[in-house]
Design an enzyme around this catalytic site. Structure first.
Site, PDB file in Angstrom:
ATOM      1  CG  ASP A  12      -2.049  -1.024   1.082  1.00  0.00           C
ATOM      2  OD1 ASP A  12      -1.970  -1.865   0.164  1.00  0.00           O
ATOM      3  OD2 ASP A  12      -2.975  -0.992   1.895  1.00  0.00           O
ATOM      4  NE  ARG A  92      -1.180   3.946  13.327  1.00  0.00           N
ATOM      5  CZ  ARG A  92      -0.470   2.867  13.095  1.00  0.00           C
ATOM      6  NH1 ARG A  92       0.765   2.792  13.576  1.00  0.00           N
ATOM      7  NH2 ARG A  92      -0.957   1.859  12.413  1.00  0.00           N
ATOM      8  CG  ASP A 121      -4.210   4.013  12.360  1.00  0.00           C
ATOM      9  OD1 ASP A 121      -4.335   4.200  13.582  1.00  0.00           O
ATOM     10  OD2 ASP A 121      -3.717   2.977  11.876  1.00  0.00           O
ATOM     11  CB  SER A 177      -4.084  -5.991   7.640  1.00  0.00           C
ATOM     12  OG  SER A 177      -5.090  -5.514   8.514  1.00  0.00           O
TER      13      SER A 177
END
Length: 433
Positions: A12, A92, A121, A177
């Site tokens: 990605d 994050r 996110d 994932s």
């Protein structure tokens, strides 16, 4: 135009890097924060440069992550919706903080991320950027119609990568994932989107990275001791600590005759992850409420974090005043939600953190734990600042005469008064008090 992009080296973000360069006619600087991904970072810089980045930053933020992000949420006993240890959530804001610092140093015009428009996110990255660098433009390709039209699925991304010479792994994609850092690893999407799917089944054991299943954990319990100072873990004692540190490549730690060593926050996390993982501790399978409004199923491994949370509470139980503890506990859901939703750098989270820090000034002591087949079991706790007085609490005669049992009569009578009044008004027969 110059853009700093959050880069992991996966399909990605590799496609994203090239797409940004072409679409915006921009110079693209890749940035990857080392927050404990381990071998996932191998060869990343070379791959970013081959993909088209003019430069690639790979910054080791692990100590800062443990000290300034993980440890504060441990002090807060912050767990989102009673189950989630906030592993992805707390990483994050640090990643975004460093990204905007690099953008300023590079005199970039924008920062970009590969978070989808359905997840949390995107909010966490962009709220951090808004708080710390409001002048920077934020580019979120997944929220652009043209990007989604070009890449409706993984097959289109693979074709784009092959066309543009983007190096991608040849191995088949796992049917889920994952996201790894020092505090945890998360698994979601793919086969896990069915909440009835049993992620703990023996056939799915290969999915896990940080821990063995409780069924495969040792049949013998292991005892460890954790030392806390002002709410932070500063030392670990466990049989064979010196050998364990050497095996993990942790040097410069003095281990005493009791197998105890004083460790940094990063070293604490690494050691507890190893010990917790060995005993199958910290696995959580939950359905959580995302900030954007949907429910999401996730599976998490948080071995070291689970041990720390449990141990911290045991030391608090000895050393924290009752009303201070209850006040702090009352704000935990709000605090955890702020972290989960991306408001780490918001003034309300910082205000709550100041209160939490104040509550921790006497939280010092040692807890002994037994690790056994997915369980963390208290085996003792002690503190020079303990508020527990066995002479007062004893069921035998109180030698201090600090507690007069007769006083409880009036105490109970006053607390019962409103209940008696309500009973007479709403259900009593004669209405008398």
């Amino acid at each position: 135009m110059k853009i700093v992009v959050a880069y992991s080296g996966g399909l990605d973000t590799s496609v994203l890097l090239t797409w940004l360069k072409e679409t915006y006619s921009a110079e693209v600087v890749a940035f990857c924060a080392d927050v404990g991904q381990e071998e996932e970072l191998d060869g990343l810089e070379a791959k970013a440069l081959r993909t088209g980045a003019s430069k690639c930053y790979i910054d080791d933020l692990r100590e800062e992550f443990a000290r300034d992000f993980i440890f504060p949420i441990i002090q807060a006993n912050a767990i989102y919706e009673g189950q989630y240890f906030l592993g992805t959530s707390i990483a994050r804001p640090l990643i975004a903080k460093r990204m905007v610092e690099i953008a300023r140093a590079e005199k970039a015009d924008a920062v970009a991320h590969g978070a989808t428009g359905k997840g949390n996110d995107q909010v966490r990255f962009e709220l951090t950027a808004a708080a710390l660098a409001p002048e920077l433009e934020v580019i979120a390709p997944w929220r652009q119609d043209r990007f989604r039209a070009e890449f409706p699925g993984r097959a289109e991304m693979i074709a784009y990568a092959e066309k543009n010479g983007i190096p991608i792994q040849a191995s088949a994609k796992k049917p889920y994932s994952s996201d790894r850092n020092l505090l945890h690893i998360s698994f979601e999407a793919g086969i896990l989107e069915d909440p009835w799917f049993d992620a703990s089944a023996e056939s799915n054991r290969d999915m896990y990275v940080l821990s063995v299943s409780p069924e495969e954990a040792p049949d013998r319990a292991e005892h460890i001791e954790l030392r806390f100072e002002q709410g932070n873990c500063v030392g670990v004692a466990v049989e064979g600590l010196g050998e364990l540190l050497a095996e993990m490549g942790i040097v410069g730690v003095k281990v005493d005759g009791e197998n105890e060593g004083r460790l940094t926050p990063l070293q604490i996390m690494r050691v507890l992850n190893r010990l917790g993982g060995k005993h199958g501790i910290g696995r959580v399978d939950l359905v959580e409420n995302r900030f954007v409004g949907m429910k999401s199923r996730g599976v998490y491994e948080t071995p070291g974090g689970a041990i720390l949370h449990f141990a911290h509470r045991q030391v608090e139980s000895l050393t924290m005043d009752r009303e201070v503890m209850h006040l702090r506990d009352s704000i935990v859901p709000q605090y955890a939600t702020l972290v989960y939703n991306g408001f780490w750098f918001a003034p309300e989270r910082e205000a709550l953190q100041a209160l939490i820090t104040e509550t921790q000034k006497h939280v010092s002591g040692t807890v002994r734990l037994k690790l056994y087949k997915g369980n963390v079991i208290t085996a003792g706790r002690k503190s020079p600042l303990s508020l527990y007085n066995p002479e007062i609490a004893t069921m035998e005669a109180d030698p201090t005469k600090a507690y007069n049992q007769n006083d409880a009569t009036g105490f109970i009578a006053l607390n019962a008064l409103r209940l008696k009044v309500a009973a007479r008004v709403h259900g009593g027969k004669d209405g008398r008090i």
